[in-house]
Structure formats: C-alpha cells, structure tokens
Write an enzyme that holds these catalytic residues in place. Structure first.
Site, PDB file in Angstrom:
ATOM      1  N   ARG A  74      33.577  54.218  -8.710  1.00  0.00           N
ATOM      2  CA  ARG A  74      33.204  53.399  -7.561  1.00  0.00           C
ATOM      3  C   ARG A  74      31.696  53.159  -7.590  1.00  0.00           C
ATOM      4  O   ARG A  74      30.929  53.968  -8.119  1.00  0.00           O
ATOM      5  CB  ARG A  74      33.569  54.098  -6.251  1.00  0.00           C
ATOM      6  CG  ARG A  74      33.353  53.199  -5.027  1.00  0.00           C
ATOM      7  CD  ARG A  74      33.393  53.960  -3.718  1.00  0.00           C
ATOM      8  NE  ARG A  74      33.107  53.063  -2.602  1.00  0.00           N
ATOM      9  CZ  ARG A  74      32.876  53.443  -1.360  1.00  0.00           C
ATOM     10  NH1 ARG A  74      32.885  54.731  -1.055  1.00  0.00           N
ATOM     11  NH2 ARG A  74      32.614  52.549  -0.406  1.00  0.00           N
ATOM     12  N   HIS A  75      31.261  52.049  -7.025  1.00  0.00           N
ATOM     13  CA  HIS A  75      29.834  51.712  -6.973  1.00  0.00           C
ATOM     14  C   HIS A  75      29.066  52.736  -6.140  1.00  0.00           C
ATOM     15  O   HIS A  75      29.644  53.555  -5.414  1.00  0.00           O
ATOM     16  CB  HIS A  75      29.644  50.320  -6.376  1.00  0.00           C
ATOM     17  CG  HIS A  75      30.244  50.186  -4.996  1.00  0.00           C
ATOM     18  ND1 HIS A  75      29.644  50.698  -3.864  1.00  0.00           N
ATOM     19  CD2 HIS A  75      31.392  49.597  -4.576  1.00  0.00           C
ATOM     20  CE1 HIS A  75      30.387  50.434  -2.806  1.00  0.00           C
ATOM     21  NE2 HIS A  75      31.463  49.776  -3.206  1.00  0.00           N
ATOM     22  N   HIS A  85      35.452  49.217  -7.078  1.00  0.00           N
ATOM     23  CA  HIS A  85      35.437  49.575  -5.667  1.00  0.00           C
ATOM     24  C   HIS A  85      36.237  50.851  -5.410  1.00  0.00           C
ATOM     25  O   HIS A  85      36.866  51.393  -6.320  1.00  0.00           O
ATOM     26  CB  HIS A  85      35.988  48.411  -4.855  1.00  0.00           C
ATOM     27  CG  HIS A  85      35.304  47.111  -5.148  1.00  0.00           C
ATOM     28  ND1 HIS A  85      34.180  46.690  -4.474  1.00  0.00           N
ATOM     29  CD2 HIS A  85      35.565  46.141  -6.082  1.00  0.00           C
ATOM     30  CE1 HIS A  85      33.781  45.517  -4.955  1.00  0.00           C
ATOM     31  NE2 HIS A  85      34.599  45.164  -5.933  1.00  0.00           N
TER      32      HIS A  85
END
Length: 651
Positions: free
Chosen positions: A398-399, A580
C-alpha cells in the site's frame, strides 16, 4: 466445481514442492545449523521462511528436548470459510458465555478426514505435496455444488452431519490423500470412516444440552461457505496437555520460573490446574520449549489448536450456498478478545494465591513474539541472503501516508498563494509536481506527506537488507502510489535502471468516487518532469478508456486480477505492485483460488491495512495457485503526532 475453478489445481510433480524446502534447508545449513535442528524448525514453523525457522531455533536454544527425535503428528481437515464460519463463531461465543467451556472450544470448525499420523521432519515436504496432488485430482471428481448440514443432538454430543453426497466426496478426497502419502512416504494414513460432521459441543454437562440446542437455532447453515483442505501438525508430546495463553508479560524472578511473553502459550499436564493450591503452575512454553513455574492469573484458557502449525491450505469446494436453513448449527474457535484484563496487582514474587482472570489479546505475529524472547543471539548486520532458484514472489504494498488524510481535503487552500506552493508544515511535501488543474487536481489525487515518503523509503531499505530481488514494478496511476514505488526503488538501489509501469487497471475501487467523480490523473510527462522514474512507453493492460464507473465489488476484484494475471504471465522473477489498501486482497484473492469478498467484507478489511502494509505471495506451480507467505521485513508502526501551536506556552 466449475472448470475455471478446477484449473487452479493442475499438478506438475513432486520436485517443485520439495524445491522450496530444500532451498530453505540449504540456507539454514549454510548458516551452520545442524541438519536435524533445521528440519525440525522448518516443520514446526510450516516452512514459512528461513528467518522464522532460524528464530525458532534461537528461541529454543535452552530447550532440553531440542535434539530429541520426536516426529510431529499430522492431520487433514476440511474447513469451511466465509459467512458460514461467522455463524459458527457467534454460536461458540454464545455457548461459552451461557454454558461455559466444553470440548468444542478446544478447536475450530472442521470436518476430520483422517486420524493423526506421525511424520519425520525430513519427510514433511512429501506430505505437503500429497495435499496439492489430492487437490489436483479433485478436478476429476464430481464436486458437490453445496454442502448440506443436518443437525443432530444427544446427551453427549451436539453437531452437524455432512450430507451423504458431500460426505462421499470428502471421503474420496481423504482416500486419495492417504494413497498419495503411502505411495511417496510409505506412511499409512487411516481415512476417517465414521459419519463426517462438524462438532458443535461435546464433553458438556447434560443439564446444558437444552440451552446448547436453543442457541444453535440462530445459526443459518444455508450461509455460503468455501471448503478448504488443511494440513495441520502438533507437537506429539503435548497432545494431551491443557493450553493456556499468556496475557501479561512477566520476567522470571527465580531460576525455576518461566519468562512470560504476551501471546505465548503454556502447556500444562492434564491435572496441573486442579493440583495447584497457591495459583502457581508448572508448564512448558510453546515459544521456547523451556519448563518452569508461572502465576496462573497471568494467563487464560486457550484452544489446543492455537498451538498447531498450518502447513497447507487449498480450496476444494468454491464459495456457494449450503443447503436450506437448518434447525441448529455448529461450533467455533475460542474467543479472541482484543482488550487485556487489568494487570494483576499482587506481584508474583511472593507466590501468593492468585485469582483467575479472563479475556486476553489475540496472538501477535511470530516475529514479534520471537523478538521478545530474552535469548543471546548472534549479532548480524545483514539479513539472510536469498536462496537461488526459489519460487517467484509477488509483493503488494500500500502507498505511504497521504497529505489529505493528515491535513484535510482542502489542505491546498492554506498552501497555495497566487498559484505558488509554500510548505506550511514540515510534514507537507517540500515540493509538488506541476500538473494540469493544479492546485485543485491534488484534491482527489493526493501526494505523499514527507512522512509518507520516509515510510516508503524505510520499506525499500528493509527489503534491500532482506535480500529481496525485484525484476519489475507496477503502480496504480494515483500520484501517492507512483511516489511510493519510486521511493522503494530508490532505496533498493534500482533507480533509474528499473522504470515504473503505471497501470490504470490497478486503480482503487471506483465506488469510492461516486460523489466526487474520478480524479484528473497526471500524465507520464508530468511524472517524469517531477523526477518520478516511470516508463513513458508502457502500454496499459486496462486503459482508462476501459474503466467502468459502475463496477461492483466482484468486478473490482476481477479487474485487478486481470492485470496481475497478465503481468505474471508475461514476466519472470519477482514483481512489486504499489497500489491501495484494498489491492493487497483484490490483486491476490483469485490467485489463491479464492472467490471475491463481499462489499462489507472487503471494506472491513481495507481499514486494517496500514500505510506501506505489505503482502507477499509465492507461486505454487504444481497447484496453479499463489500462496500467501510471511513478508521478509518487519511491520512499520508509529504513533500520530498532532499539530503543535507554540503559543500554548504563552497561556
């Protein structure tokens, strides 16, 4: 089972299954561990990783039985998953509260397919392969579309019987497994001959039978369920032991006391609980194998199966509805509360009588447990180097931390004056890219904070220390995801040689943009002008023109899977995907042979994925699926830091 589901179980031979174990074993041997200890550690940890196996050996350095030749016991279960299990868990919790513990609270919902059988540590890979081979042969069987469960109750048993057709299928599966184990290892596995069932309750007071049956009426066995084949093992010496979970840490005060590590389990002899008169018990630590005394009120009763090792889980019946509504249903795992009970006020050094305490935390990750064990370990400045010729791995991250979550959706209002950006907080980006529609275009396509960039950098540095090798990287087109991928590659030392493939098909679920509309994405030129190492020549698998703004949750999972399947089918080596929170599941769910989650399940899971959370999946060629494995790096945890107004000191 549909043909599309069956394709996950193609078999290609025993060698590939054993290859991973051999590689891990070779690494442990090269580190200087004796072969017998290395094999025992791999068996005890499910061959999840070299790091975990070496941690296990170090944790057991004072275990007097470490070098005893005692093979573990193995068993094959068919386990339901999905909405049906929720029903079973709720039933178990209610019976625990209203009727007290019974024998079913010592396990989780399952159908036993064979008796326990002993396997030497060196032979375990062949038994694991037998599970995969059996799953592969399922494609040639008549797989039931659903499993019906019929209620049965007596004065000593409450449970659910599997319908005849499904039972015949599961017996065939069990027999195939037994035949394969016998052929490859010479070990005889006794397939289960009795009526196949899920136990709701047993070993209960007969006076509780009516209440147990009454509570079971709330369970709906028509709820959908996927059924998995699961191979578990247990320590043979502890098969008849009571199990307690440590809920309060406690260093030993005397040489004859155990060190209590929160999340560890303690094995007790069956009569130990009733024979103790002062609240102090004698037991054996599951984490270290050491024996000693400990205060009972620092622990709580746990299920025996909490100490078991899962070696392989393969779906055999896809997620569908199970028969019609039944009058009663099944049992579930013991409660796993999230809140700790109050710390006992009486210090244990006095060994005074101690009251019983209830409720404790769920088990922390094994890495965290091992890190708490007070052992003298060799000091090393680097992680274990990767073994050559290991199976391919997929890393999904995930970012990092995003600006709009920390500073609000309209953070731009205070940072832009006459179109010029100014850093108003040390955690705001030092600079921003020039892009069309700025600054409003940042509202729905947020950049990383400085902390978010640092999170990504830390992740990349940890991957480098762990010896992770990446051959290609793909990113969602969101700015924060591309920035995360760029920072990780830079920390890995792969920038500028490795370029980022910006893939629109990896964008998050469109449902989140119903009211605001889809963001204006940055162009490849804008990314490059900002110094992000993207591949301007890359042709997307799912271009923006193919986006369907009305997609439901199942279509979202299929979109992400289509991208990942195409990537893995056209590349070699390890792949990194930066996307995401939901991507850790949506990009991997079908790869594991599992169905998409419901909208409620998916959203509930997404909120549990932290910034730079990582999931790793490893190819299992012989089964045509990818297994989730333990990430090679620790998790990243830190506390929030609120905005500081220096003027408070003037008040």
């Amino acid at each position: 089972m549909a043909e599309a589901d069956r394709e996950f179980f193609d078999r290609s031979g025993l060698a590939a299954t054993i290859a991973r174990n051999v590689c891990n074993l070779d690494v442990l041997l090269n580190m200087g561990f004796p072969k017998e200890r290395a094999e025992k550690a791999l068996a005890a940890t499910g061959d999840r990783s070299v790091q975990l196996a070496s941690d296990w050996i170090f944790a057991h350095v004072d275990d007097s039985s470490l070098d005893e030749d005692v093979p573990r016991e193995y068993v094959l279960f068919a386990c339901p998953t999905g909405p049906l299990v929720t029903q079973l868990e709720e039933y178990s919790e209610k019976t625990l509260v209203h009727c007290g513990r019974n024998g079913s609270h010592n396990s989780f919902p399952h159908v036993t397919l064979c008796s326990f059988f002993s396997v030497s540590d060196a032979t375990v890979p062949k038994v694991v392969h037998a599970v995969l081979t059996t799953a592969g042969r399922v494609r040639g069987m008549e797989v039931p579309a659903k499993v019906s469960l019929d209620f049965y109750s007596s004065s000593s048993f409450v449970g659910l019987f599997v319908d005849d057709r499904s039972a015949a299928f599961l017996r065939n599966v069990s027999q195939e497994f037994a035949s394969e184990v016998l052929k490859t290892t010479g070990i005889e596995v006794k397939a289960h001959k009795k009526q196949l069932h899920i136990t709701l309750a047993y070993q209960f007071n007969p006076s509780q039978q009516k209440k147990l049956e009454e509570l079971a009426k709330d369970i709906d066995t028509s709820m959908p369920a996927q059924w998995d084949l699961r191979l578990y093992s247990r320590d043979t010496r502890r098969a008849k032991s009571d199990v307690l979970r440590v809920v309060h840490p406690l260093p030993p005060s005397n040489d004859d006391e155990l060190e209590l590590v929160r999340g560890d389990y303690i094995y007790l002899e069956p009569d130990e609980l009733v024979s103790s008169s002062d609240g102090w018990l004698r037991g054996v630590s599951w984490l270290t194998g050491c024996a000693g005394l400990f205060p009972g009120n620092y622990t709580e009763k746990a299920a025996e199966t909490d100490t078991w090792t899962l070696h392989r889980c393969v779906p055999v019946i896809s997620l569908r509805g199970s028969s019609t509504k039944c009058t009663t249903r099944a049992s579930a795992p013991p409660l796993s509360p999230t809140q700790l009970p109050p710390l006992p006020s009486e210090p244990p050094t006095s060994r005074a009588p101690v009251p019983e305490k209830r409720n404790g935390p769920s088990k922390p990750p094994l890495e965290e447990l091992y890190s708490q064990v007070q052992k003298s370990r060799p000091v090393s400045n680097s992680k274990i180097p990767p073994a050559p010729a290991t199976p391919r791995q997929l890393y999904i991250v995930r970012h990092g931390e995003r600006v709009d979550v920390v500073f609000g959706k309209r953070w731009m209002n205070s940072c832009f004056v006459n179109g010029e950006y100014s850093q108003k907080d040390l955690n705001l980006p030092r600079k921003l890219p020039s892009r069309e529609g700025s600054p409003l275009s940042f509202a729905e396509d947020s950049p990383l904070t400085e902390m978010g960039w640092f999170q990504a950098r830390l992740t990349g540095e940890a991957m480098k220390r762990a010896g992770v090798h990446i051959r290609q990287v793909y990113s969602s087109p969101s700015l924060r995801c591309v920035q995360t991928a760029d920072a990780i590659l830079d920390a890995l030392g792969l920038k500028p040689a490795m370029q980022i493939h910006v893939e629109p098909g990896l964008f998050e679920w469109f449902h989140f943009y119903k009211t605001s509309g889809l963001p204006k994405l940055m162009t490849m030129k804008e990314f490059l002008d900002f110094g992000l190492n993207v591949d301007a020549t890359y042709h997307p698998i799912v271009p923006v023109s193919d986006w369907s703004f009305t997609e439901d949750i199942a279509q979202y999972y299929r979109r992400n899977h289509a991208v990942v399947k195409s990537v893995l089918g056209s590349t070699e080596g390890n792949t990194l995907i930066c996307a995401h929170a939901g991507s850790l599941d949506s990009c991997s769910r079908h790869l594991q042979g599992l169905s998409a989650r419901t909208q409620r399940e998916a959203v509930k899971l997404m909120v549990k994925i932290p910034y730079c959370g990582m999931a790793v999946y490893q190819e299992v060629k012989e089964a045509g699926i990818w297994d989730q494995v333990e990430p090679p790096i620790p998790t990243l945890t830190h506390s929030p830091n609120h905005k500081f107004d220096w003027r408070v000191l003037q008040s």
